[in-house]
Design an enzyme around this catalytic site. Structure first.
Site, PDB file in Angstrom:
ATOM      1  CG  ASP A  36       7.286 -15.598 -37.543  1.00 60.70           C
ATOM      2  OD1 ASP A  36       6.825 -16.322 -38.448  1.00 60.70           O
ATOM      3  OD2 ASP A  36       7.684 -16.054 -36.453  1.00 60.70           O
ATOM      4  CG  MET A  51       1.060 -24.641 -44.577  1.00 58.23           C
ATOM      5  SD  MET A  51       0.266 -23.084 -44.969  1.00 58.23           S
ATOM      6  CE  MET A  51       1.576 -21.948 -44.589  1.00 58.23           C
ATOM      7  CE  LYS A  52       1.911 -24.420 -35.226  1.00 56.80           C
ATOM      8  NZ  LYS A  52       2.637 -23.317 -35.894  1.00 56.80           N
ATOM      9  CD  GLN A  75       8.261 -18.923 -27.969  1.00 54.23           C
ATOM     10  OE1 GLN A  75       7.675 -19.733 -27.251  1.00 54.23           O
ATOM     11  NE2 GLN A  75       8.267 -18.993 -29.277  1.00 54.23           N
ATOM     12  N   GLY A 122      12.994 -16.943 -34.183  1.00 57.07           N
ATOM     13  CA  GLY A 122      12.391 -15.860 -34.954  1.00 57.07           C
ATOM     14  C   GLY A 122      12.867 -14.497 -34.529  1.00 57.07           C
ATOM     15  NE  ARG A 123       8.861 -13.282 -30.963  1.00 59.46           N
ATOM     16  CZ  ARG A 123       7.962 -13.604 -30.054  1.00 59.46           C
ATOM     17  NH1 ARG A 123       7.157 -12.687 -29.560  1.00 59.46           N
ATOM     18  NH2 ARG A 123       7.854 -14.854 -29.648  1.00 59.46           N
TER      19      ARG A 123
HETATM   20  O1  C5P Z   1      10.108 -15.226 -32.416  1.00 56.04           O
HETATM   21  P1  C5P Z   1      10.217 -16.614 -31.882  1.00 56.04           P
HETATM   22  O2  C5P Z   1      11.637 -17.151 -31.852  1.00 56.04           O
HETATM   23  O3  C5P Z   1       9.493 -16.806 -30.583  1.00 56.04           O
HETATM   24  O4  C5P Z   1       9.453 -17.472 -33.009  1.00 56.04           O
HETATM   25  C1  C5P Z   1       9.298 -18.821 -32.948  1.00 56.04           C
HETATM   26  C2  C5P Z   1       8.561 -19.304 -34.156  1.00 56.04           C
HETATM   27  O5  C5P Z   1       8.116 -20.631 -33.908  1.00 56.04           O
HETATM   28  C3  C5P Z   1       7.311 -18.510 -34.493  1.00 56.04           C
HETATM   29  O6  C5P Z   1       7.124 -18.583 -35.911  1.00 56.04           O
HETATM   30  C4  C5P Z   1       6.216 -19.248 -33.776  1.00 56.04           C
HETATM   31  O7  C5P Z   1       4.960 -19.112 -34.393  1.00 56.04           O
HETATM   32  C5  C5P Z   1       6.702 -20.680 -33.905  1.00 56.04           C
HETATM   33  N1  C5P Z   1       6.224 -21.603 -32.895  1.00 56.04           N
HETATM   34  C6  C5P Z   1       6.414 -21.425 -31.537  1.00 56.04           C
HETATM   35  N2  C5P Z   1       5.969 -22.349 -30.641  1.00 56.04           N
HETATM   36  C7  C5P Z   1       5.347 -23.425 -31.077  1.00 56.04           C
HETATM   37  C8  C5P Z   1       5.148 -23.632 -32.426  1.00 56.04           C
HETATM   38  C9  C5P Z   1       5.603 -22.678 -33.322  1.00 56.04           C
HETATM   39  O8  C5P Z   1       7.002 -20.447 -31.101  1.00 56.04           O
HETATM   40  N3  C5P Z   1       4.954 -24.329 -30.205  1.00 56.04           N
END
Ligand code: C5P
Length: 241
Positions: A11, A62-63, A188, A208-209
């Site tokens: 991301d 892409m949802k 989150q 991600g982060r």
């Molecule tokens: O940075 P982080 O670990 O929170 O990123 C999680 C990834 O998963 C991001 O790309 C986020 O958009 C995606 N995602 C999410 N929750 C969902 C669906 C997708 O965090 N329910």
């Protein structure tokens, strides 16, 4: 071989940064998620390069949601890109169309049940039927499987209930909202550790982060891999799916 249960979400603002990040991480990660935000920043070219030049697996997030014919055409086009996972919304007509579009390609269609950013008030606004969020998520997961989804995206807190569905037999559960021990939760809200998510039935976790914002992304990824390895000695699925 690198354990592909860890999927790192790229991301970052553009494809060049993403490529640099993947090169920094090196062999510690073999599976990357590319999101909608990257599409106009060279996302598909990035997918191709990570696959062809670096041998990585690719999850294109892409949802998709539209009428069946449009979803089918979009997935048919995307299926030319040698991707591994692609997300669509879990409405059965969307999932069926996506499977049609994927044809004989080895592209796994993953269904989003209910976006985790939505709460019950948002569902009321969208005129979604009454009921507990968790029950609706589980019901939508079951319907998506019946429509042919290879897997679903689920919060770690729903993974165990979805794994228990008879329809989930042999299907994938992919969980974002995972935080390694000691990591910042960020925005989150319903998080779990990699070990917990896997114990609850996740086949892959998306992080991600905690990786891309780390001053040491390779070290962060290696620490998560170590956590997965400690947790999953008995249910390793390396190289599968
Ligand atoms: O940075 P982080 O670990 O929170 O990123 C999680 C990834 O998963 C991001 O790309 C986020 O958009 C995606 N995602 C999410 N929750 C969902 C669906 C997708 O965090 N329910």
């Amino acid at each position: 071989m690198t354990d592909d249960r860890l999927i790192v979400a790229l991301d970052v603002p553009n494809a060049l940064d993403a490529l640099k990040l993947a090169e920094t991480i090196g062999p510690a990660v073999s599976f990357y998620k590319i999101g909608l935000g990257m599409l106009t920043g060279g996302g598909l070219a990035l997918a191709g390069e990570l696959k062809a030049e670096h041998g990585k697996r690719i999850f294109l997030d892409m949802k998709l949601f539209d009428i069946g014919a449009t979803v089918e055409a979009a997935v048919r086009g995307l299926a030319q890109f040698d991707l591994d996972f692609l997300t669509v919304h879990g409405d059965p007509h969307v999932v069926r169309a996506a499977r049609e579009g994927a044809g004989g390609k080895d592209l796994k269609i993953l269904a989003v049940t209910i976006l985790t950013s939505l709460d019950r008030a948002d569902l009321d606004d969208a005129m979604i039927k009454p009921g507990e969020m968790t029950d609706l998520v589980i019901e939508r997961a079951g319907r998506a499987f019946e429509a042919g989804a290879h897997g679903v995206i689920a919060s770690p807190h729903e993974a165990a209930a979805i794994r228990a569905l008879p329809e989930a037999e042999g299907r994938l559960i992919v969980t974002p909202g995972v935080r390694p021990l000691g990591a910042d939760a960020g925005d989150q809200k319903r998080i779990a550790s990699p070990a917990q998510a896997i114990a609850d039935g996740a086949d892959h976790i998306v992080v991600g982060r905690p990786v891309w914002q780390s001053p040491d992304p390779r070290g962060a990824a290696q620490a998560i891999q170590a956590e997965i390895a400690r947790a999953g000695k008995n249910n390793s699925r390396v190289g599968q799916n």
